[in-house]
Motif scaffolding. Structure first.
Motif, PDB file in Angstrom:
ATOM      1  N   UNK A 114       0.847  -1.201   0.000  1.00  0.00           N
ATOM      2  CA  UNK A 114       0.000   0.000   0.000  1.00  0.00           C
ATOM      3  C   UNK A 114       0.885   1.255   0.000  1.00  0.00           C
ATOM      4  N   UNK A 115       2.053   1.147   0.637  1.00  0.00           N
ATOM      5  CA  UNK A 115       3.009   2.256   0.570  1.00  0.00           C
ATOM      6  C   UNK A 115       2.972   3.209   1.744  1.00  0.00           C
ATOM      7  N   UNK A 116       2.052   3.018   2.676  1.00  0.00           N
ATOM      8  CA  UNK A 116       2.007   3.818   3.910  1.00  0.00           C
ATOM      9  C   UNK A 116       1.718   2.873   5.071  1.00  0.00           C
ATOM     10  N   UNK A 117       2.112   3.300   6.285  1.00  0.00           N
ATOM     11  CA  UNK A 117       1.832   2.409   7.423  1.00  0.00           C
ATOM     12  C   UNK A 117       0.500   2.717   8.095  1.00  0.00           C
ATOM     13  N   UNK A 118      -0.092   3.875   7.751  1.00  0.00           N
ATOM     14  CA  UNK A 118      -1.380   4.231   8.348  1.00  0.00           C
ATOM     15  C   UNK A 118      -2.058   5.290   7.494  1.00  0.00           C
ATOM     16  N   UNK A 119      -3.371   5.344   7.553  1.00  0.00           N
ATOM     17  CA  UNK A 119      -4.112   6.446   6.937  1.00  0.00           C
ATOM     18  C   UNK A 119      -5.434   6.602   7.675  1.00  0.00           C
ATOM     19  N   UNK A 120      -5.911   7.846   7.713  1.00  0.00           N
ATOM     20  CA  UNK A 120      -7.181   8.123   8.372  1.00  0.00           C
ATOM     21  C   UNK A 120      -8.220   8.348   7.291  1.00  0.00           C
TER      22      UNK A 120
END
Lengths: 84, 148
Positions: free
Chosen positions: A14-20
């Motif tokens: 996904x390329x990120x460790x977190x998203x809101x």
């Protein structure tokens, strides 16, 4: 708003460790969440392509495809665990 | 009582067992398991990623389940995270009980559940820079399911 956390190769693809994100009202279960997430980017689609290799925790408790997500604060998506 | 700890640094199995047995004269059996980084195919390092918000709580839940199933067992579980080299210890399970059966069974249960119910992921790394995420094994699921 719900905080999505990604671990291991799910995080890398996904390329990120977190998203809101703000979940649409019709996203009521883990299965629906994964379908919706897979449409967000090619990385999401690749990471979530094989649902048999995806595990989910809702508010830090292991979930199943029919676990409700309404009102969840934190949803983590990751491969089957390999510790020990 | 079975304690759970999550840490990046090494542990001392002898000290863990000594702490468990200190002052006790009712225990007739002590069992210990150490999981190590095995250098399969020239592996250079193994990195353990985990879910910081959930890992320790999940380890405590596994420990509590073992304590419920084997009330006479004392124990501790320690799991490391971060980048580890071949030969380094990853996980330590220490148990003690009046008789050996419970100490062996609880130790095996703790390991089987740690492998399948604690949110850790192993990434293998070789000297040429190649990396690979370890795949979950059906045999580990089967081992955990024995205790269902």
């Amino acid at each position: 708003m719900v905080e999505l956390l990604y671990f291991a190769w799910v995080r890398e693809q996904i390329g990120v460790d977190a998203e809101t994100v703000a979940l649409p009202a019709n996203i009521t279960s883990v299965a629906a969440l994964l379908d919706w997430l897979a449409s967000r980017s090619p990385g999401h689609a690749a990471a979530l392509a094989n649902r048999s290799r995806i595990r989910v925790a809702v508010d830090q408790a292991f979930a199943t495809p029919d676990t409700p997500v309404a009102g969840a604060r934190e949803i983590a998506i990751f491969p089957p665990v390999t510790g020990g | 009582m079975i304690a759970a700890r999550l840490q990046s640094g090494p542990f001392d199995p002898a000290a863990e067992q000594a702490a468990l047995l200190a002052g006790r004269t009712d225990l007739g059996a002590a069992v210990q398991f150490t999981g190590l980084v095995r250098a399969d195919d020239g592996l250079a390092a193994l990195t353990l990623e985990h879910y910081p918000g959930m890992t320790l709580a999940q380890m405590q839940a596994i420990a509590a389940e073992a304590a419920k199933r084997w009330p006479g067992v004392l124990g501790s579980i320690i799991h490391r995270h971060g980048r580890l080299l071949p030969g380094e210890p990853i996980v330590l399970v220490t148990t003690a009980s009046p008789h050996r059966g419970d100490a062996f069974a609880a130790a095996q249960f703790l390991m089987d559940w740690l492998k399948t119910k604690a949110p850790f992921w192993k990434k293998e790394e070789w000297a040429n820079g190649t990396t690979r995420w370890v795949e979950a094994k059906a045999s580990d699921d089967a081992a955990a399911d024995r205790w269902a």
